[in-house]
Write an enzyme that holds these catalytic residues in place. Structure first.
Site, short mmCIF file in Angstrom:
data_model
loop_
_atom_site.label_atom_id
_atom_site.label_comp_id
_atom_site.label_asym_id
_atom_site.label_seq_id
_atom_site.Cartn_x
_atom_site.Cartn_y
_atom_site.Cartn_z
N GLU A 93 0.83 -1.20 0.00
CA GLU A 93 0.00 0.00 0.00
C GLU A 93 0.86 1.25 0.00
O GLU A 93 1.95 1.28 0.58
CB GLU A 93 -0.91 0.01 1.23
N CYS A 106 3.12 8.59 1.35
CA CYS A 106 3.61 7.62 2.34
C CYS A 106 3.89 6.32 1.58
O CYS A 106 3.01 5.76 0.92
CB CYS A 106 2.53 7.42 3.41
N CYS A 113 6.37 -7.05 7.39
CA CYS A 113 7.46 -6.54 8.22
C CYS A 113 7.80 -7.59 9.28
O CYS A 113 6.91 -8.24 9.82
CB CYS A 113 7.05 -5.23 8.89
N CYS A 117 5.71 -5.15 15.62
CA CYS A 117 5.30 -4.18 16.65
C CYS A 117 3.85 -4.46 17.03
O CYS A 117 3.00 -4.70 16.15
CB CYS A 117 5.47 -2.76 16.13
N CYS A 120 0.79 -2.52 15.37
CA CYS A 120 0.83 -2.23 13.94
C CYS A 120 0.18 -3.33 13.10
O CYS A 120 0.48 -4.51 13.28
CB CYS A 120 2.30 -2.05 13.54
N CYS A 334 -0.76 5.59 9.22
CA CYS A 334 0.38 4.71 9.44
C CYS A 334 0.02 3.67 10.49
O CYS A 334 -0.71 3.96 11.43
CB CYS A 334 1.57 5.54 9.92
S1 SF4 Z 1 5.57 -0.17 13.08
FE1 SF4 Z 1 4.88 -1.84 11.73
S2 SF4 Z 1 5.90 -1.48 9.79
FE2 SF4 Z 1 6.97 -0.23 11.34
S3 SF4 Z 1 8.64 -1.54 12.07
FE3 SF4 Z 1 6.92 -1.93 13.44
S4 SF4 Z 1 5.85 -3.71 12.54
FE4 SF4 Z 1 7.21 -2.87 10.98
#
Ligand code: SF4
Length: 345
Positions: A93, A106, A113, A117, A120, A334
């Site tokens: 995206e 963005c 990833c 996190c 996220c 985000c």
């Molecule tokens: S916030 Fe999301 S995209 Fe960014 S490093 Fe952490 S898991 Fe990865």
């Protein structure tokens, strides 16, 4: 024969390719320019001879293109979220965020990833692969082409941790910056990271001109490690030390992103701890009220609490802003980007 995407090469590299093909170097400039003039295939390069086009194709060169799977536009503020499909059918995206004075793109740096996190949406997908330099550049090309809007700023805040795909991210920034390409100023690019220290050190030592934003979240290692597991590898004390090194060496300001969650990091005590930790560093703070993600335990704080947090730090002389919410009706913020899940057909 190996296929090679011409959008992955710098202008100098394309000139070297021309030399190997016994062509004059200036042909490299011409080929490079076409990459940014709307060419979607080698055949679209009108000023290039048929012989050279044939040689390029025979040697396995081609131009990567994104397929727009979905485009959703916010009825509230014009934010446009794209779901793009890559050649291997993976999806990413990119979000175009128009504002009164400027439009920000963005951009994603990875498919999924690995950082996981806790707050996220992308983190929940897991890591699939790094984007190539060409696929990063393509997002810029396609976002401008599809919206007809000139992009003024780029932030690496889409899917992925850009500093874990550092070589391709840097190269894409240098390609966008090339005067024969978009000539997009490095100063208008911001790399947002959870704090991958070797890459930050490189930014300081090599004096790259693009901006740095670090998601800091809290002054408490235990809380941060729960939210950002990578904190165990790069804990707060190390990040602060590196931030001091970066700002002293480059004489630039660092942006700390502070996603703010209800009951986790939104108290005046949290603000004081943050302030104390950052003493002696030239920084700004971007306070980002958390946008809830389905299946996550974290919630958005009361706006009064966010404002009180901001006021408290402002009174101490900190430059601190509350990020305006954009694209709230299309999950365009985000940490909400998870194309592979959200639109799976
Ligand atoms: S916030 Fe999301 S995209 Fe960014 S490093 Fe952490 S898991 Fe990865």
């Amino acid at each position: 024969m190996k296929s090679m995407d011409l959008r992955c090469f710098t202008r100098d590299e394309i000139k070297e390719i021309m030399v190997l093909m016994e062509q004059p170097k200036y042909r490299g400039d011409q080929v490079f320019e076409w990459l940014f003039k709307g060419a979607e295939s080698i055949d679209d390069m009108k000023t290039i001879s048929k012989d050279l086009k044939d040689t390029l194709k025979k040697e396995g060169y081609y131009l990567s293109c994104l397929r727009t799977v979905k485009r959703i536009e916010s009825a509230i503020d014009g934010t446009v979220k794209f779901l793009f499909e890559l050649e291997d059918k993976e999806r990413i995206e990119s979000v175009v965020l128009p504002d009164k004075e400027r439009t920000t793109l963005c951009i994603s740096s990875q498919v999924g990833c690995a950082c996981a996190c806790a707050f996220c949406a992308t983190g929940s997908i897991g890591f699939k692969r790094d984007l190539t330099t060409g696929e990063i550049v393509d997002q810029f090309i396609w976002a401008q082409k599809e919206t007809g809007i000139k992009i003024d700023n780029v932030v690496f805040m889409g899917m992925g941790e850009p500093m874990l795909n550092w070589e391709n991210v840097k190269k894409a920034i240098f390609i966008l910056n090339d005067e024969k390409g978009f000539h997009f100023a490095q100063l208008r690019v911001t790399v947002s990271t959870i704090g991958i220290l070797p890459a930050i050190k490189e930014m300081a030592d090599k004096d790259y001109r693009f901006g740095l934003a670090v998601s800091i979240i809290t002054a408490n290692d235990e809380v941060r490690s729960k939210l950002i597991p990578m904190n165990k590898a790069y804990p707060l004390a190390e990040i602060v030390k590196m931030a001091r090194y970066y700002t002293t060496k480059t004489e630039r300001t660092i942006m700390f992103e502070y996603p703010i969650f209800a009951g986790i990091n939104d108290s005046i005590k949290d603000a004081d701890a943050f302030y104390k930790m950052m003493r002696g560093i030239d920084y700004k703070v971007n306070l980002i009220p958390y946008n809830s993600v389905v299946g996550r335990e974290y919630t958005k704080p009361e706006i009064d609490k966010v404002k009180a947090f901001q006021k408290h730090l402002m009174e101490k002389g900190v430059k601190i802003f509350i990020r305006k919410e954009k694209g709230s009706d299309i999950a365009g913020a985000c940490g909400q980007l998870a194309g592979a899940i959200e639109y799976k057909e």
